[in-house]
Write a protein that holds these residues in place. Sequence first.
Motif, short mmCIF file in Angstrom:
data_model
loop_
_atom_site.label_atom_id
_atom_site.label_comp_id
_atom_site.label_asym_id
_atom_site.label_seq_id
_atom_site.Cartn_x
_atom_site.Cartn_y
_atom_site.Cartn_z
N ALA A 1 0.22 -1.03 -0.25
CA ALA A 1 0.02 0.24 0.01
C ALA A 1 0.89 1.16 -0.08
N THR A 2 0.21 2.84 -0.92
CA THR A 2 1.28 3.64 -0.64
C THR A 2 -0.01 4.87 -0.29
N GLY A 3 -0.14 5.46 0.07
CA GLY A 3 -0.70 6.97 0.53
C GLY A 3 -1.77 7.21 -1.13
N SER A 4 -1.21 7.13 -2.11
CA SER A 4 -1.95 7.27 -3.19
C SER A 4 -2.95 6.03 -3.84
N GLY A 5 -2.71 4.79 -3.56
CA GLY A 5 -2.88 3.36 -4.19
C GLY A 5 -2.36 2.21 -3.91
N VAL A 6 -1.80 1.85 -5.23
CA VAL A 6 -1.11 0.16 -4.68
C VAL A 6 0.42 0.47 -5.67
N ASP A 7 1.12 -0.59 -4.73
CA ASP A 7 2.57 -1.02 -5.68
C ASP A 7 2.59 -2.26 -6.23
N PRO B 1 6.68 2.83 5.16
CA PRO B 1 5.70 3.06 5.72
C PRO B 1 5.03 4.22 4.59
N ALA B 2 4.10 4.27 4.86
CA ALA B 2 2.61 4.74 3.65
C ALA B 2 2.08 6.14 4.57
N HIS B 3 2.07 7.29 3.92
CA HIS B 3 1.63 7.98 4.96
C HIS B 3 -0.22 8.39 4.42
N LEU B 4 -1.28 7.97 5.01
CA LEU B 4 -2.36 7.45 5.07
C LEU B 4 -3.42 8.50 5.83
N TYR C 1 3.98 3.01 12.25
CA TYR C 1 4.78 3.67 12.56
C TYR C 1 4.96 4.95 13.14
N GLY C 2 4.92 4.92 14.80
CA GLY C 2 4.50 6.16 15.46
C GLY C 2 2.46 6.12 15.81
N GLY C 3 1.79 7.20 15.94
CA GLY C 3 0.78 7.02 16.53
C GLY C 3 0.13 8.10 15.57
N LEU C 4 -1.42 8.90 15.65
CA LEU C 4 -1.82 9.71 14.62
C LEU C 4 -1.63 10.80 15.11
N ARG C 5 -1.21 11.88 13.85
CA ARG C 5 -0.90 12.97 14.40
C ARG C 5 -2.65 13.78 13.71
N GLN C 6 -1.96 15.05 13.68
CA GLN C 6 -3.42 15.12 12.85
C GLN C 6 -2.80 17.57 12.80
N GLN C 7 -3.46 18.15 11.45
CA GLN C 7 -3.61 19.07 11.25
C GLN C 7 -5.20 19.96 12.54
N THR C 8 -4.99 20.69 12.43
CA THR C 8 -6.48 21.60 12.77
C THR C 8 -6.27 23.06 11.65
N VAL D 1 2.11 4.31 8.36
CA VAL D 1 1.67 2.22 8.41
C VAL D 1 2.42 1.76 7.20
N SER D 2 2.69 0.49 7.68
CA SER D 2 3.33 -0.49 5.86
C SER D 2 2.06 -1.95 6.15
N ILE D 3 1.56 -1.38 5.10
CA ILE D 3 1.15 -2.38 4.81
C ILE D 3 0.89 -3.50 3.51
N ASN D 4 1.02 -4.32 3.46
CA ASN D 4 1.86 -5.82 2.98
C ASN D 4 0.80 -6.66 2.91
N LEU D 5 0.21 -7.32 0.79
CA LEU D 5 -0.27 -8.89 1.56
C LEU D 5 1.20 -9.56 0.47
#
Length: 338
Positions: free
Chosen positions: A102-108, A122-125, A293-300, A317-321
């Motif tokens: 998984a990438t931030g915008s799709g799948v590789d 890790p991807a930035h989701l 990787y780490g916890g949730l972050r936020q912008q407001t 997070v890194s998500i791999n099949l």
Amino acid sequence: MKLDNLKLKGLFSRVYNSKMEETDSADIKAYITKVFGDGSANPDPSMLHQFNQLVVETADEIAKPMVTNLLSIFANVDSETRGNIKELKIPQKNKAKVVWSATGSGVDLVRVEGKKSIFAVPAHLSTGFYYEPLDLVKESEEYFRKLVNDVANAKVRLYLDKINALTAQAIASGKIPAANVKTGSNITIAEFNKVASVLQRYGGRPVFVGDSLLIDYFAMQQATDSTFKNLLTDGIKDELLTALNPTRIARTTAVNLVNPFTDASNSKVELPVNKGYMFAGGVEQKPFSVIEYGGLRQQTEQDIEDERVKMKITQDVSINLVFGEAIGVIEEQAAVSL
């Protein structure tokens, strides 16, 4: 009440879990009023950031067991510090040639033929939503809990959305074998069980994860199918009559997927109600690898036009099949819908 992060975090936790001490109800309302006033004025940016940051941290604590309990059914779940490198071992039994990542915008597609491991990337989701300050001011405890739940559920959906995308790509490419996939109209319990039989060969009792409507569709067929109705034990018969969420369907253990409505008219949900996933239940190497990787972050930010508070949450997070052979997919295209 001093604006002390540690004390506020304790307050947030007690209010969310309804374990309030003597002054907590008044304290949470006083703090929200201090941040938002009467709901009509722009809040101080630093105080708004502190409030949202504490909401996200509270939600992350709520989401962690939700993520672990759900994803551990079909994924090896791990965590790592942001900035560190994590090695991902490639299963050797199935001689994997590719891994879907998984990438931030799709799948590789990552080629792994001949490799015993790769480095997890890790991807930035991220996702975003808004809330109304006036709701928080008027009903502080109720809307505070709702806001925390919204953030926690958003994190879980980030993961599930990527897993859905990885699975769809893997089916299209043949990474998930055709024998593991059943798509059609009015799928029978016998056809369902055929997919379960494939996954059972990997060991253990297969696990079926789906919306309650899809689980009910197959569970109730057990009582009418000419073969299966003669195999029902008294325990399963009682479960079909009384349980809100049946847990046994043919050769599988069923797990109900939390799938809330996403609109005010209760006509849309986050995930398809007619698609479910089946996983081999007794294998050490699970189909997916999830490394957080780490916890949730936020912008407001606050919209100057409608005065809503907008929040963007991000999770690395890194998500791999890595083991598509141990997944089954069931999609009922006619009989199950909202």
